[in-house]
Design an enzyme around this catalytic site. Structure first.
Site, PDB file in Angstrom:
ATOM      1  N   ARG A  20      -9.701   5.392  -6.292  1.00 14.15           N
ATOM      2  CA  ARG A  20     -10.965   4.813  -5.822  1.00 14.15           C
ATOM      3  C   ARG A  20     -12.168   5.677  -6.199  1.00 14.15           C
ATOM      4  O   ARG A  20     -13.266   5.149  -6.403  1.00 14.15           O
ATOM      5  CB  ARG A  20     -10.916   4.603  -4.314  1.00 14.15           C
ATOM      6  CG  ARG A  20     -10.023   3.435  -3.980  1.00 14.15           C
ATOM      7  CD  ARG A  20      -9.950   3.188  -2.498  1.00 14.15           C
ATOM      8  NE  ARG A  20      -9.350   1.884  -2.251  1.00 14.15           N
ATOM      9  CZ  ARG A  20      -8.893   1.502  -1.068  1.00 14.15           C
ATOM     10  NH1 ARG A  20      -8.977   2.311  -0.033  1.00 14.15           N
ATOM     11  NH2 ARG A  20      -8.370   0.312  -0.929  1.00 14.15           N
ATOM     12  N   LYS A  62       2.283 -14.126   3.632  1.00 18.07           N
ATOM     13  CA  LYS A  62       1.671 -14.898   4.719  1.00 18.07           C
ATOM     14  C   LYS A  62       0.841 -16.094   4.269  1.00 18.07           C
ATOM     15  O   LYS A  62      -0.131 -15.944   3.545  1.00 18.07           O
ATOM     16  CB  LYS A  62       0.802 -13.976   5.578  1.00 18.07           C
ATOM     17  CG  LYS A  62       1.625 -13.112   6.523  1.00 18.07           C
ATOM     18  CD  LYS A  62       0.781 -12.618   7.677  1.00 18.07           C
ATOM     19  CE  LYS A  62       0.547 -13.727   8.698  1.00 18.07           C
ATOM     20  NZ  LYS A  62      -0.420 -13.348   9.731  1.00 18.07           N
ATOM     21  N   GLY A  92      -3.557  -6.304  -2.761  1.00 16.16           N
ATOM     22  CA  GLY A  92      -3.138  -4.910  -2.871  1.00 16.16           C
ATOM     23  C   GLY A  92      -1.717  -4.760  -3.385  1.00 16.16           C
ATOM     24  O   GLY A  92      -1.437  -3.923  -4.248  1.00 16.16           O
ATOM     25  N   GLY A 104      -8.258  -7.068   0.843  1.00  7.29           N
ATOM     26  CA  GLY A 104      -8.742  -8.162   1.693  1.00  7.29           C
ATOM     27  C   GLY A 104      -9.946  -8.861   1.097  1.00  7.29           C
ATOM     28  O   GLY A 104     -10.061 -10.095   1.157  1.00  7.29           O
TER      29      GLY A 104
HETATM   30  P1  ADP Z   1      -0.908  -9.057  -1.734  1.00  6.60           P
HETATM   31  O1  ADP Z   1      -1.048  -7.742  -1.003  1.00  6.60           O
HETATM   32  O2  ADP Z   1      -0.849  -8.886  -3.209  1.00  6.60           O
HETATM   33  O3  ADP Z   1      -1.937 -10.069  -1.286  1.00  6.60           O
HETATM   34  P2  ADP Z   1       1.088  -9.989   0.129  1.00  6.60           P
HETATM   35  O4  ADP Z   1       0.737  -8.882   1.061  1.00  6.60           O
HETATM   36  O5  ADP Z   1       0.730 -11.359   0.536  1.00  6.60           O
HETATM   37  O6  ADP Z   1       0.518  -9.680  -1.338  1.00  6.60           O
HETATM   38  O7  ADP Z   1       2.651 -10.041  -0.116  1.00  6.60           O
HETATM   39  C1  ADP Z   1       3.387  -8.932  -0.516  1.00  6.60           C
HETATM   40  C2  ADP Z   1       4.665  -8.822   0.222  1.00  6.60           C
HETATM   41  O8  ADP Z   1       5.421 -10.025   0.157  1.00  6.60           O
HETATM   42  C3  ADP Z   1       5.525  -7.737  -0.377  1.00  6.60           C
HETATM   43  O9  ADP Z   1       5.692  -6.708   0.572  1.00  6.60           O
HETATM   44  C4  ADP Z   1       6.835  -8.449  -0.701  1.00  6.60           C
HETATM   45  O10 ADP Z   1       7.956  -7.678  -0.391  1.00  6.60           O
HETATM   46  C5  ADP Z   1       6.770  -9.673   0.189  1.00  6.60           C
HETATM   47  N1  ADP Z   1       7.624 -10.744  -0.328  1.00  6.60           N
HETATM   48  C6  ADP Z   1       7.585 -11.350  -1.517  1.00  6.60           C
HETATM   49  N2  ADP Z   1       8.572 -12.242  -1.641  1.00  6.60           N
HETATM   50  C7  ADP Z   1       9.269 -12.218  -0.500  1.00  6.60           C
HETATM   51  C8  ADP Z   1      10.424 -12.916  -0.004  1.00  6.60           C
HETATM   52  N3  ADP Z   1      11.056 -13.819  -0.749  1.00  6.60           N
HETATM   53  N4  ADP Z   1      10.853 -12.614   1.231  1.00  6.60           N
HETATM   54  C9  ADP Z   1      10.220 -11.699   1.993  1.00  6.60           C
HETATM   55  N5  ADP Z   1       9.133 -11.013   1.596  1.00  6.60           N
HETATM   56  C10 ADP Z   1       8.668 -11.267   0.362  1.00  6.60           C
HETATM   57 MG    MG Z   2      -0.479  -7.179   1.003  1.00  5.21          MG
END
Ligand code: ADP
Ligand code: MG
Length: 405
Positions: A37, A199, A361, A384
């Protein structure tokens, strides 16, 4: 509706106050674990110094919740910034107050002053006008280069712009706005979005993926859905998903996404097969099954080979690609194949001239881990904030910046 940037103002001889995101991870001995950063803000700071501005830097670090927490001091960050710039960075004892005002007043062109952690004052997050006014009084020009903090209307991101004009974006902020806002609103086609991660629903503070899906639905030619959220879609289709991730409350949402895609003529590609495991562990037993045959007691942790092919073929046709959310539990090697292969496909499309925009992230971490970061057009530095931007929300810290003439 473009925002003014540091390139649009004369900064020579002026005091420029720059909001950066130096919220770096520190270890127990206050050593910086990762200075990404700090590196990311260097182009803006270097540019201002080359232009002969006096530069005042401000940031938050951690969550001191309005109290002075010595472990969350920005002192080690000032030291590292000094090393990277190859010049002395003066450290202020606070971010407001008489002593800081004097230090700012004495600052000369080419000199750098770092203010102490903004969040040592509760007034920062509460966005109290008097606090913002005091910050603003330190400089002549306000620069925001902290995209990762722009989704919150705090004293240093929003309040200050009522007291200091012009308020312009730094080089990093400008790049984030260009890709996450302008390009997504006006993409070259075909535009393909890849959504994964966990989520679907949001909560009071954070938007879920659903906002991203709904916002992009109006813009994309194809929507690819995999990762943990796919199982809620399967459930909405009436399939059995074993122990896979399920967001019960989002089943109706998933159903309406599928209906909307059909109605709007958007091609919705939902993963068709999965790697299932008999437990959530790196050494689990695994098998590949079509989505209609997830065995009871097993859970889907990655997309399968047929989905990988389906997705990579679609990605190869794209001129613009937006990606948010890993396609499996990439933290475990056994379930990282889907994310890696999709990452390679996006990198290959980018090599061929497609614009690739990555938000989130964990997605950024997965791409860095795969060594693909250099080949992407833009990887957002704001977790976020990037999600909110991709969800079509207006970020208060961006909205507050001065418009170009
Ligand atoms: P980002 O931070 O890029 O927005 P998210 O926080 O929404 O992404 O999602 C990332 C998480 O989703 C990771 O920790 C990953 O392990 C989890 N994940 C991805 N696929 C699955 C799955 N099939 N079952 C459970 N967790 C999952
Ligand atoms: Mg995340």
């Amino acid at each position: 509706m473009a925002k003014m940037t540091i390139k649009d103002v004369a900064v020579a001889g002026r005091k420029v106050i720059v909001r950066v995101d130096f919220n770096v991870p520190l270890d127990a001995g206050q050593q910086i674990v990762d200075d990404t950063r700090i590196q990311a803000a260097l182009p803006t700071i270097r540019y201002l110094l080359e232009q002969d501005a006096a530069v005042i830097i401000m940031s938050h670090l951690g969550r001191p919740k309005g109290a002075v927490v010595p472990e969350m001091s920005l002192k080690p960050v000032a030291a590292r910034l000094g090393e990277l710039l190859g010049r002395k960075v003066e450290m202020a004892p606070d971010c407001i107050g008489d002593q800081v005002r004097d230090m700012a007043a004495q600052l000369q062109p080419g000199q750098v002053l770092m203010l102490e952690n903004l969040r040592f004052h509760a007034a920062e997050e509460a966005n109290e006008p008097e606090f913002a006014r005091e910050l603003g009084a330190l400089g002549d020009i306000y620069v925001n280069d902290a995209f990762g903090a722009a989704h919150r209307a705090h004293g240093s991101t929003e309040g200050i712009t009522h007291h200091l004009s012009p308020a312009v974006s730094g080089l990093l902020m400008d790049k984030e706005i260009t890709y996450l806002d302008e390009t997504l609103k006006n993409p070259s086609r075909p535009f393909v979005a890849i959504l994964g991660g966990a989520k679907i629903a949001g909560d009071k503070k954070n938007p879920g993926k659903i906002e991203v899906i709904q916002n992009l639905m109006d813009k994309v030619d194809a929507l690819l859905i995999g990762g943990g959220m796919a199982y809620t879609f399967y459930k909405a289709m009436g399939l059995e998903i074993g122990n896979s991730l399920l967001e019960e409350n989002s089943i109706p949402t998933a159903r309406s996404v599928m209906d909307n895609a059909e109605r709007q003529g958007v091609e919705l590609l939902l993963s068709v097969d999965c790697v299932v495991a008999d437990k959530f562990a790196a050494d689990a037993r695994t098998q590949v099954v079509p989505r209609e045959q997830i065995p009871a007691g097993w859970e889907g942790l990655d997309i399968g080979p047929q989905t990988r092919r389906l997705f990579t073929d679609k990605i190869a046709t794209a001129r613009t690609i937006a990606w948010n959310g890993p396609l499996g539990v990439f933290e475990m090697d056994a379930f990282a194949h889907g994310t890696l292969e999709i990452g390679r496909a996006v990198a290959a499309a980018s090599d061929q001239g497609a614009i690739s925009i990555i938000g989130g992230g964990d997605t950024a971490a997965a791409i860095a881990q795969a060594g693909l970061a250099e080949r992407m057009t833009h990887i957002s530095t704001g977790g976020g904030a990037s999600l909110e931007c991709m969800g079509g929300r207006v970020l208060p810290g961006v909205a507050a910046l001065t418009e170009k003439e």
